[in-house]
Design a protein around this motif. Structure first.
Motif, PDB file in Angstrom:
ATOM      1  N   ILE A 132       0.833  -1.205   0.000  1.00 25.94           N
ATOM      2  CA  ILE A 132       0.000   0.000   0.000  1.00 25.94           C
ATOM      3  C   ILE A 132       0.870   1.259   0.000  1.00 25.94           C
ATOM      4  N   VAL A 133       1.935   1.244   0.803  1.00 23.76           N
ATOM      5  CA  VAL A 133       2.828   2.405   0.865  1.00 23.76           C
ATOM      6  C   VAL A 133       3.471   2.664  -0.491  1.00 23.76           C
ATOM      7  N   GLU A 134       3.907   1.610  -1.175  1.00 25.06           N
ATOM      8  CA  GLU A 134       4.499   1.773  -2.500  1.00 25.06           C
ATOM      9  C   GLU A 134       3.508   2.393  -3.474  1.00 25.06           C
ATOM     10  N   LYS A 181      -5.117  11.772   3.898  1.00 20.63           N
ATOM     11  CA  LYS A 181      -5.322  10.889   5.051  1.00 20.63           C
ATOM     12  C   LYS A 181      -6.727  10.298   5.037  1.00 20.63           C
ATOM     13  N   LYS A 182      -7.723  11.114   4.730  1.00 27.92           N
ATOM     14  CA  LYS A 182      -9.103  10.626   4.696  1.00 27.92           C
ATOM     15  C   LYS A 182      -9.288   9.581   3.609  1.00 27.92           C
ATOM     16  N   GLN A 183      -8.693   9.818   2.435  1.00 26.74           N
ATOM     17  CA  GLN A 183      -8.805   8.848   1.352  1.00 26.74           C
ATOM     18  C   GLN A 183      -8.140   7.526   1.727  1.00 26.74           C
ATOM     19  N   LEU A 184      -6.989   7.609   2.391  1.00 33.48           N
ATOM     20  CA  LEU A 184      -6.297   6.384   2.799  1.00 33.48           C
ATOM     21  C   LEU A 184      -7.163   5.563   3.757  1.00 33.48           C
ATOM     22  N   ASP A 227      -5.753   5.616  16.246  1.00 33.62           N
ATOM     23  CA  ASP A 227      -4.696   4.753  16.758  1.00 33.62           C
ATOM     24  C   ASP A 227      -4.057   3.947  15.626  1.00 33.62           C
ATOM     25  N   TRP A 228      -4.878   3.474  14.664  1.00 34.30           N
ATOM     26  CA  TRP A 228      -4.313   2.760  13.516  1.00 34.30           C
ATOM     27  C   TRP A 228      -3.461   3.701  12.675  1.00 34.30           C
ATOM     28  N   TRP A 229      -3.927   4.938  12.500  1.00 33.34           N
ATOM     29  CA  TRP A 229      -3.176   5.912  11.692  1.00 33.34           C
ATOM     30  C   TRP A 229      -1.833   6.231  12.322  1.00 33.34           C
ATOM     31  N   ARG A 230      -1.802   6.423  13.633  1.00 36.29           N
ATOM     32  CA  ARG A 230      -0.529   6.707  14.304  1.00 36.29           C
ATOM     33  C   ARG A 230       0.414   5.506  14.213  1.00 36.29           C
ATOM     34  N   ALA A 231      -0.121   4.311  14.402  1.00 34.92           N
ATOM     35  CA  ALA A 231       0.717   3.118  14.285  1.00 34.92           C
ATOM     36  C   ALA A 231       1.205   2.923  12.851  1.00 34.92           C
ATOM     37  N   PHE A 232       0.365   3.248  11.877  1.00 39.48           N
ATOM     38  CA  PHE A 232       0.755   3.124  10.476  1.00 39.48           C
ATOM     39  C   PHE A 232       1.915   4.073  10.165  1.00 39.48           C
ATOM     40  N   ALA A 265      -4.806  -8.436  -6.001  1.00 39.87           N
ATOM     41  CA  ALA A 265      -5.850  -7.925  -6.887  1.00 39.87           C
ATOM     42  C   ALA A 265      -6.624  -6.785  -6.237  1.00 39.87           C
ATOM     43  N   GLU A 266      -6.955  -6.924  -4.948  1.00 42.81           N
ATOM     44  CA  GLU A 266      -7.702  -5.876  -4.258  1.00 42.81           C
ATOM     45  C   GLU A 266      -6.871  -4.609  -4.092  1.00 42.81           C
ATOM     46  N   ILE A 267      -5.575  -4.760  -3.785  1.00 43.32           N
ATOM     47  CA  ILE A 267      -4.709  -3.582  -3.627  1.00 43.32           C
ATOM     48  C   ILE A 267      -4.599  -2.825  -4.946  1.00 43.32           C
ATOM     49  N   ASP A 268      -4.400  -3.552  -6.048  1.00 42.20           N
ATOM     50  CA  ASP A 268      -4.303  -2.901  -7.349  1.00 42.20           C
ATOM     51  C   ASP A 268      -5.603  -2.209  -7.717  1.00 42.20           C
ATOM     52  N   ASP A 269      -6.726  -2.811  -7.387  1.00 45.71           N
ATOM     53  CA  ASP A 269      -8.014  -2.235  -7.743  1.00 45.71           C
ATOM     54  C   ASP A 269      -8.319  -0.964  -6.951  1.00 45.71           C
ATOM     55  N   ILE A 270      -7.892  -0.926  -5.695  1.00 42.62           N
ATOM     56  CA  ILE A 270      -8.259   0.197  -4.823  1.00 42.62           C
ATOM     57  C   ILE A 270      -7.219   1.310  -4.855  1.00 42.62           C
ATOM     58  N   PHE A 271      -5.924   0.966  -4.942  1.00 49.20           N
ATOM     59  CA  PHE A 271      -4.871   1.967  -4.771  1.00 49.20           C
ATOM     60  C   PHE A 271      -4.156   2.345  -6.061  1.00 49.20           C
ATOM     61  N   SER A 272      -4.356   1.643  -7.160  1.00 47.12           N
ATOM     62  CA  SER A 272      -3.647   1.975  -8.390  1.00 47.12           C
ATOM     63  C   SER A 272      -4.220   3.231  -9.025  1.00 47.12           C
ATOM     64  N   ILE A 273      -3.383   3.917  -9.814  1.00 42.20           N
ATOM     65  CA  ILE A 273      -3.811   5.116 -10.527  1.00 42.20           C
ATOM     66  C   ILE A 273      -4.691   4.699 -11.699  1.00 42.20           C
ATOM     67  N   PRO A 274      -5.852   5.302 -11.883  1.00 42.14           N
ATOM     68  CA  PRO A 274      -6.701   4.943 -13.029  1.00 42.14           C
ATOM     69  C   PRO A 274      -5.974   5.191 -14.342  1.00 42.14           C
ATOM     70  N   LYS A 275      -6.147   4.293 -15.274  1.00 43.32           N
ATOM     71  CA  LYS A 275      -5.511   4.422 -16.574  1.00 43.32           C
ATOM     72  C   LYS A 275      -6.240   5.448 -17.428  1.00 43.32           C
TER      73      LYS A 275
END
Length: 516
Positions: free
Chosen positions: A45-47, A61-64, A87-92, A473-483
């Protein structure tokens, strides 16, 4: 050695040794509870986030949080209230210190599209050919551009009490604009500026205290204080040709503004052996020396000069009588030989450097790049074809691969005179596999399978990375830049500008004549 003796010998607490021996603690394991989402998935996700930010598609931050909530829901992971909390955001952020929140700079979609590496490299190639063929020196390479300043300025940073919420900064009441045309060369020299004020008659210039401006400043007027075709030709004849010196030829690099392509200007340039190169459109923020290293310091110096004037003169404001002296102070402080040379060096004009622009400036354009041709991939990715080679760890090692077996089978059927048995026609690799394995080898394989001497290569990596594969597959679908998809546009006219141009070539004036 007992736990107690080891603790005394190596000065390590006994409980620490026990925890590591029993597996309760592991070397390299971070403190704290285990993350809700696997760390390998967070790294992916970070990449994706960092790559999107470099291309102008940054994630807030809200989108993430929303995207992570969608991903978790797909995988059956639940958060309190349905979304990750603070708490998840600070740990992330703690787990990934390379992630920071920054405010991006403004970049229009047109500029992000046009600063393409192929376009820029072609521009550099033609520009350097012109410089080498004409044996131009740094003093022969010029750049001209306009900038605009208002009486109402942006106050400079001042000292104040820590924690104060609001801090006033006095500015002028009027927002009148003045356009300034500057021209510099690669050796660090500058020409007198031309100031364009708002007005319809010469009387509008007489109200300015022009005597306080930089020496030899040219003053003129326009209805909206804009640069126009008439003023472009006037500047070239009355400023550039009068200050560029007798050496010929010389090169003038300009942006693609219409005032730089006036017929009278181009005719005068050709007659005076002045080469005029127009930059690729919408790329001046990285390719124009004045925009790169001069106008930025000038804007800061202008803000400081205005703030100092307003502080030292409480009863005065910036107007037509006081603006010229402020402009002179900012001009002399910022348009310096060092800044000018830095601009030509950063844009790769002088010294000539095709690699002057770093690779990251081209990243925003990659989202809009389309392939030249769509090639259909007929081969299956290697990740979906695990190697089924079986290595028999016995006296006689047997290595069998599905690829080798299929090739043997194909060669036997291709060179045979007869069509073969019905089994040969079955389009299944298992048919050839059964036909090629001798019975003795099968028995040996079964024996090896029983005593543990059999090794299946190509399956261990799949077991170790199974969790990551389930998320890809889910990471690519949610976080990838639209073509970017091609759109149906009207046919491009012959006058559309998509690249750099040598305006003083024989083609440009002929085209200009045909327009009338």
């Amino acid at each position: 050695m007992s736990y107690g003796k080891a603790a005394k010998t190596y000065m390590v607490p006994k409980t620490t040794i026990v925890d590591h021996v029993t597996g309760k603690s592991q070397i390299g394991k971070k403190a704290g509870r285990k993350s809700t989402i696997p760390i390998q998935v967070e790294n992916s996700i970070v990449e994706k986030i960092l790559a999107a930010a470099e291309r102008g598609f940054g994630v807030t931050k809200k989108q993430l949080i929303i995207k992570v909530a969608r991903l978790a829901k797909l995988k059956g992971i639940t958060f309190k209230n349905g979304v990750p909390g603070d708490d998840w955001w600070r740990a992330f952020k703690y787990r990934h210190p390379e992630i920071v929140i920054r405010r991006p700079e403004q970049l229009s979609t047109t500029r992000s599209r046009m600063l393409n590496k192929a376009v820029v490299q072609k521009y550099f190639k033609d520009l350097h050919i012109i410089i080498k063929q004409n044996k131009l020196a740094p003093s022969d390479i010029w750049n001209a551009d306009e900038t605009c300043k208002q009486f109402s300025h942006n106050p400079a940073a001042v000292l104040a009490r820590r924690g104060v919420k609001s801090l006033p900064g006095r500015t002028s009441t009027s927002r009148q604009s003045i356009t300034i045309l500057a021209c510099v060369n690669a050796s660090g020299d500058k020409m007198p500026p031309m100031c364009i004020v708002k007005g319809k008659t010469p009387r509008c210039v007489e109200s300015f205290a022009t005597i306080d401006a930089p020496p030899e400043t040219i003053w003129t007027y326009q209805e909206k204080a804009w640069m126009c075709d008439l003023l472009g030709e006037l500047w070239f004849k009355s400023v550039f040709l009068q200050n560029c010196g007798p050496r010929r030829p010389q090169l003038l690099v300009l942006d693609s503004h219409s005032s730089h392509e006036v017929l009278g200007l181009l005719e005068a340039a050709i007659s005076e052996n002045i080469l005029i190169m127009a930059l690729p459109p919408h790329t001046s923020h990285h390719l124009q020396p004045l925009d790169k290293a001069v106008f930025g310091p000038f804007s800061k110096a202008y803000g400081r000069a205005c703030s100092e004037f307003m502080t030292n003169h409480p009863n005065h404001e910036i107007n037509k009588s006081t603006w010229p002296r402020i402009f002179k102070s900012a001009w002399e402080a910022s348009v310096t030989p060092d800044n000018i040379k830095s601009g030509f060096r950063a844009t790769g004009i002088w010294p000539m450097n095709v690699s002057a622009l770093p690779d990251y400036v081209y990243l925003p354009s990659e989202a809009f790049d389309l392939p030249i041709e769509n090639r259909q991939q007929t081969s299956v990715p290697s990740s979906s074809q695990p190697n089924l080679s079986l290595t028999l760890l016995a006296e006689t090692a047997v290595s069998l691969t599905t690829t080798d077996l299929v090739e043997d089978h194909d060669s036997s059927t291709k060179h045979g005179d007869e069509l073969g048995t019905p089994d040969d026609l079955i389009p299944d690799d298992m048919a050839s596999l059964d036909a090629q394995i001798p019975p003795a080898d099968v028995g040996a394989l079964l024996d090896a399978l029983g005593n543990g001497a059999l090794e299946l290569s190509g399956t261990s990596d799949a077991n170790n990375n199974a969790s990551t594969w389930n998320w890809t597959a889910e990471i690519d679908d949610i976080f990838s830049i639209p073509k970017s998809t091609p759109k149906m546009h009207k046919s491009r006219s012959s006058n559309s500008i998509t690249s750099h141009r040598l305006l003083t070539s024989e083609e440009i004036p002929n085209v200009t004549y045909n327009l009338f």
